[in-house]
Design an enzyme around this catalytic site. Structure first.
Site, mmCIF file in Angstrom:
data_model
loop_
_atom_site.group_PDB
_atom_site.id
_atom_site.type_symbol
_atom_site.label_atom_id
_atom_site.label_comp_id
_atom_site.label_asym_id
_atom_site.label_seq_id
_atom_site.Cartn_x
_atom_site.Cartn_y
_atom_site.Cartn_z
ATOM 1 N N HIS A 1 0.820 -1.212 0.000
ATOM 2 C CA HIS A 1 0.000 0.000 0.000
ATOM 3 C C HIS A 1 0.861 1.273 0.000
ATOM 4 O O HIS A 1 2.035 1.212 -0.348
ATOM 5 C CB HIS A 1 -0.986 -0.030 1.171
ATOM 6 C CG HIS A 1 -1.643 -1.377 1.312
ATOM 7 N ND1 HIS A 1 -2.651 -1.797 0.483
ATOM 8 C CD2 HIS A 1 -1.374 -2.426 2.136
ATOM 9 C CE1 HIS A 1 -2.999 -3.044 0.801
ATOM 10 N NE2 HIS A 1 -2.234 -3.452 1.797
ATOM 11 N N GLU B 1 1.861 -11.635 5.619
ATOM 12 C CA GLU B 1 0.860 -10.940 6.426
ATOM 13 C C GLU B 1 1.354 -11.156 7.847
ATOM 14 O O GLU B 1 1.278 -12.257 8.384
ATOM 15 C CB GLU B 1 -0.518 -11.590 6.242
ATOM 16 C CG GLU B 1 -1.122 -11.437 4.861
ATOM 17 C CD GLU B 1 -1.662 -10.033 4.598
ATOM 18 O OE1 GLU B 1 -1.625 -9.190 5.519
ATOM 19 O OE2 GLU B 1 -2.119 -9.795 3.478
ATOM 20 N N GLU C 1 -2.088 0.351 8.015
ATOM 21 C CA GLU C 1 -1.197 -0.716 7.558
ATOM 22 C C GLU C 1 -0.034 -0.142 6.752
ATOM 23 O O GLU C 1 1.098 -0.639 6.843
ATOM 24 C CB GLU C 1 -1.987 -1.704 6.693
ATOM 25 C CG GLU C 1 -1.142 -2.840 6.141
ATOM 26 C CD GLU C 1 -1.897 -3.673 5.104
ATOM 27 O OE1 GLU C 1 -3.068 -3.382 4.836
ATOM 28 O OE2 GLU C 1 -1.273 -4.606 4.560
HETATM 29 ZN ZN ZN Z 1 -2.007 -5.245 2.746
#
Ligand code: ZN
Length: 331
Positions: free
Chosen positions: A121, A295, A158
């Site tokens: 991101h 993750e 995030e």
């Molecule tokens: Zn992500």
């Protein structure tokens, strides 16, 4: 986050005929890599861990970000044409794509090795909805250019987490002599798009590439998982040559992550192995170099969020990834 974005769609891993057998095979092949976690868990318990006290405070204020709730980003997500990728930055030695000079570890064991780190991101994505929502071709289909990513319930995004871990990881790898390149360093308004993120690794001829994320799943869902590219041969996508080396890279990273952080593998995907194979992620489908996603935990779970917002824990996370990458590159 993975299951809510462009590069992350609803987890259908369960249904994928590919996933189970591969995961099982992987688990069987690399038990050693993950063995550590069982031992560690038995000794200290898989949860809690880094006191998120201090970090939490700071994190708690970035509310601007993806105010998302689970599904938040999915919708706020992407759609952009990448052929025309707006990112002037990545193509060349752009600012972000700048190779950091291996100042410190020029003579380290990773001298001559190139590692591309992809901080998932971008902190500015939420301000550029139309741009990141444009569709890009990822070989198998078209999907959003990028997504905003998720955030903790307190609002820490995030995209901040991924950049912080990327910086820590870069430092560790450079100390080993590696040449490290980031796909973005908060030096561009948004993106890059997922196809461009893959291209950066390809053009750098990376020996290993890793995309860093934290998930946005439901509370109670905890733990980390590493996402491996499944075999895809469609359009521009052809992962056949990287499936095996990427699996090895992912197994080593999962092993290092477990050993250093003490975190348990995901309790909601991967069947306890900490490994999931997917064929819907552009960042993996379009890669021609060994690449995985990780993750690190679930930002929407309070206990995981306490870890993710802790600087001490993030350092361990980076250390675990580094150890896995070093192990992979040194063979
Ligand atoms: Zn992500």
């Amino acid at each position: 986050m993975s299951y809510t974005g462009p590069d992350f769609e609803p987890p259908q891993p369960r249904r994928s005929p590919l996933r189970r057998p591969l995961t099982v095979a992987i688990a069987a092949l690399v038990p050693g890599a993950l063995l550590g976690w069982g031992v560690y868990a038995a000794v200290s318990g898989p949860d809690d861990g880094g006191g998120g006290g201090a970090d939490r405070a700071s994190g708690a204020r970035t509310s601007a970000a993806p105010s998302s709730d689970g599904p938040a980003s999915p919708s706020a997500a992407p759609k952009a044409p990448t052929g025309t990728s707006p990112s002037p930055s990545t193509r060349k030695p752009s600012p972000s794509a700048s190779k950091s000079a291996p100042a410190r570890g020029a003579n380290g064991p990773l001298e001559g090795k190139v590692v591309v780190i992809d901080p998932g991101h971008n902190p500015g994505n939420f301000r550029h909805a139309s741009e990141i929502n444009r569709k890009v071709n990822v070989g198998t289909h078209w999907k959003e250019c990028d997504t905003t990513g998720t955030a903790t319930d307190a609002g820490w995004p995030e995209a901040k987490f991924t950049l912080d871990v990327a910086h820590r990881l870069r430092t560790l790898l450079e100390e080993q002599g590696a040449t490290v390149e980031l796909t973005q360093d908060d030096d561009r308004p948004y993106g890059p798009c997922v196809d461009e993120r893959a291209r950066i690794g390809n053009e750098a001829k990376a020996d290993a590439a890793i995309s860093i994320h934290a998930d946005g799943s439901g509370a109670g869902n905890r733990g980390f998982h590493v996402i491996l590219p499944g075999s895809v041969h469609d359009g521009e996508a052809d992962t056949r040559a990287i499936v095996a080396p990427s699996a090895e890279l992912g197994q080593r990273i999962a092993g290092g992550f477990v050993r250093v952080t003490g975190s348990a593998p995901s309790n909601y995907v991967g069947g306890g192995t900490g490994l999931v194979t997917r064929t819907d992620l552009g960042g993996l489908n379009l890669s021609t170099v060994p690449k995985v996603f990780i993750e690190c935990g679930n930002m929407r779970d309070g206990k995981d969020a306490a870890l993710l917002t802790s600087g001490d824990w993030r350092q361990k996370a980076a250390q675990g990834m580094s150890e896995g990458i070093v192990s992979f590159l040194r063979g």
